[in-house]
Design a protein around this motif. Structure first.
Motif, PDB file in Angstrom:
ATOM      1  N   LEU A 219     -16.113  -0.305  17.328  1.00 31.03           N
ATOM      2  CA  LEU A 219     -16.443   0.223  18.647  1.00 31.03           C
ATOM      3  C   LEU A 219     -15.308  -0.021  19.633  1.00 31.03           C
TER       4      LEU A 219
ATOM      5  N   CYS B 293     -25.606  -6.043  16.616  1.00 31.97           N
ATOM      6  CA  CYS B 293     -24.795  -4.966  17.205  1.00 31.97           C
ATOM      7  C   CYS B 293     -25.687  -3.741  17.418  1.00 31.97           C
ATOM      8  N   PRO B 294     -26.421  -3.716  18.525  1.00 35.42           N
ATOM      9  CA  PRO B 294     -27.371  -2.615  18.773  1.00 35.42           C
ATOM     10  C   PRO B 294     -26.718  -1.242  18.905  1.00 35.42           C
ATOM     11  N   ASP B 295     -25.406  -1.200  19.123  1.00 36.09           N
ATOM     12  CA  ASP B 295     -24.735   0.082  19.315  1.00 36.09           C
ATOM     13  C   ASP B 295     -24.390   0.788  18.002  1.00 36.09           C
ATOM     14  N   VAL B 296     -24.732   0.173  16.884  1.00 37.88           N
ATOM     15  CA  VAL B 296     -24.588   0.865  15.591  1.00 37.88           C
ATOM     16  C   VAL B 296     -25.573   2.028  15.550  1.00 37.88           C
ATOM     17  N   LYS B 297     -25.102   3.188  15.108  1.00 38.33           N
ATOM     18  CA  LYS B 297     -26.005   4.327  14.936  1.00 38.33           C
ATOM     19  C   LYS B 297     -26.683   4.172  13.587  1.00 38.33           C
TER      20      LYS B 297
ATOM     21  N   HIS C  54     -18.586  -4.167  15.835  1.00 46.27           N
ATOM     22  CA  HIS C  54     -18.037  -4.406  17.171  1.00 46.27           C
ATOM     23  C   HIS C  54     -16.551  -4.061  17.214  1.00 46.27           C
TER      24      HIS C  54
ATOM     25  N   ASP D 209     -20.640  11.392  16.914  1.00 42.71           N
ATOM     26  CA  ASP D 209     -19.406  11.355  17.686  1.00 42.71           C
ATOM     27  C   ASP D 209     -18.266  11.939  16.860  1.00 42.71           C
TER      28      ASP D 209
ATOM     29  N   GLN E 202     -17.247   5.123  16.096  1.00 40.82           N
ATOM     30  CA  GLN E 202     -18.694   4.863  16.080  1.00 40.82           C
ATOM     31  C   GLN E 202     -19.152   4.445  14.688  1.00 40.82           C
TER      32      GLN E 202
ATOM     33  N   ASN F  98     -12.914   2.671  19.474  1.00 40.07           N
ATOM     34  CA  ASN F  98     -13.502   3.993  19.747  1.00 40.07           C
ATOM     35  C   ASN F  98     -13.913   4.725  18.470  1.00 40.07           C
TER      36      ASN F  98
END
Length: 312
Positions: A200, A225-229, A197, A168, A205, A203
């Motif tokens: 995120l 936190c599954p949205d961690v790349k 979190h 991103d 990443q 905004n």
């Protein structure tokens, strides 16, 4: 110690490990190259740092030290033969450990040697050397050997293609690992997840770096936190340096990659407990914030976020 001669000088630079120490030695390495422009300079290092040694442009050759044990007589004799066969005029020992100092004995006392080996020609003769920051200590060592200007480590040459990571625009590097036997140097995984979190929500990443040895901690963060790349075990040192220049900010423990990231120019927030002293080993760079408490449990997520936002 610098000297002009009719024949091409042959110089050996010793830097074996670890990552943070190797990265901080890049300034002294450049100073040696700048001083001995026409010399043939060989780096003796360990396997993980060969790519850095080759890419930085300071060396004509890079040798791998397999670090033979005392009982591995054949390997020790092979190393001795290699060192003596190099016909080196001088050695800059930037490792200054018992191991690297023992190589002075393997090579013989005729070689001009900068380091702490007993009987060497250009000792770093400061009894307080162990109480100096690594960068200051190495600069003084070189000064005592006749090199009077040591620059900060420069990683502008470290480049890699990041296209495969599909990043991103705004990313924050998270470096939650560290030596498994030093848990007191690790900010809790739960707090890294809370930080992720919070990033995120802003905004930004979060992009996590690490190795398989840190898998338990990394998995806990991802579970929370599954949205961690997750780029753990996917990046080499050159890619980490390039990521550092791309990233908005980096947050991590006192560990080797944070030395690489901060000196690559990334805005860096490094978390310290009483287990290590930033006066001796702290990360340096263009924008480094060190947050320290007796226990890392006492460093709040809010304090880290405040430091992140202050970097804007």
């Amino acid at each position: 110690m610098p000297h002009s001669a009719d024949k091409q000088e042959r110089i050996l630079v010793i830097k074996l490990s670890a990552l943070g120490d190797f990265i901080q030695a890049l300034g002294p390495m450049k100073a040696i190259r700048d001083t001995h422009k026409d010399a043939h300079i060989t780096l003796l290092t360990t396997k993980p740092y060969v790519p850095l040694g080759k890419e930085c442009g300071y060396f004509d050759a890079v040798w791998v030290d397999e670090r033979p044990k005392a009982w591995q007589v054949r390997r020790t004799l092979k190393l001795r033969q290699q060192l003596k066969g190099g016909n080196f005029d001088r050695v800059y020992d930037l490792q200054t450990s018992d191991r690297s100092s023992s190589y002075f004995k393997l090579m013989g006392s005729k070689v001009k040697w900068s380091g702490i080996a007993k009987g060497c020609s250009h000792p770093h003769a400061n009894p307080q050397r162990d109480f100096m920051h690594t960068l200051d200590r190495q600069a003084e060592q070189l000064e005592m050997a006749g090199i009077y200007k040591t620059p900060m480590p420069d990683l502008s040459w470290a480049k890699a293609d990041l296209a495969r990571f599909d990043l991103d625009t705004y990313v924050a590097l998270l470096v939650p690992g560290g030596a498994p036997h030093r848990p007191d140097k690790r900010w809790p995984a739960k707090k890294y997840a809370e930080l992720a979190h919070a990033l995120l929500e802003r905004n930004i990443q979060p992009v996590m770096l690490g190795t398989a040895k840190e898998g338990e901690v990394l998995d806990e963060i991802l579970d929370l936190c599954p949205d961690v790349k997750d780029l753990s075990s996917q990046t080499d040192f050159l890619e980490i340096a390039t990521l550092a220049r791309y990233a908005h900010v980096a947050i991590g423990n006192d560990t080797g990659p944070m030395h690489l990231i901060s000196l690559a120019g990334c805005k860096s927030i490094v978390l310290y407990s009483q287990a290590s002293d930033p006066q001796l080993c702290g990360q340096r760079g263009s924008d480094v914030t060190i947050l320290r408490e007796n226990s890392l449990n006492d460093v709040s997520v809010e304090r880290v976020i405040s430091a992140v936002e202050s970097t804007d």
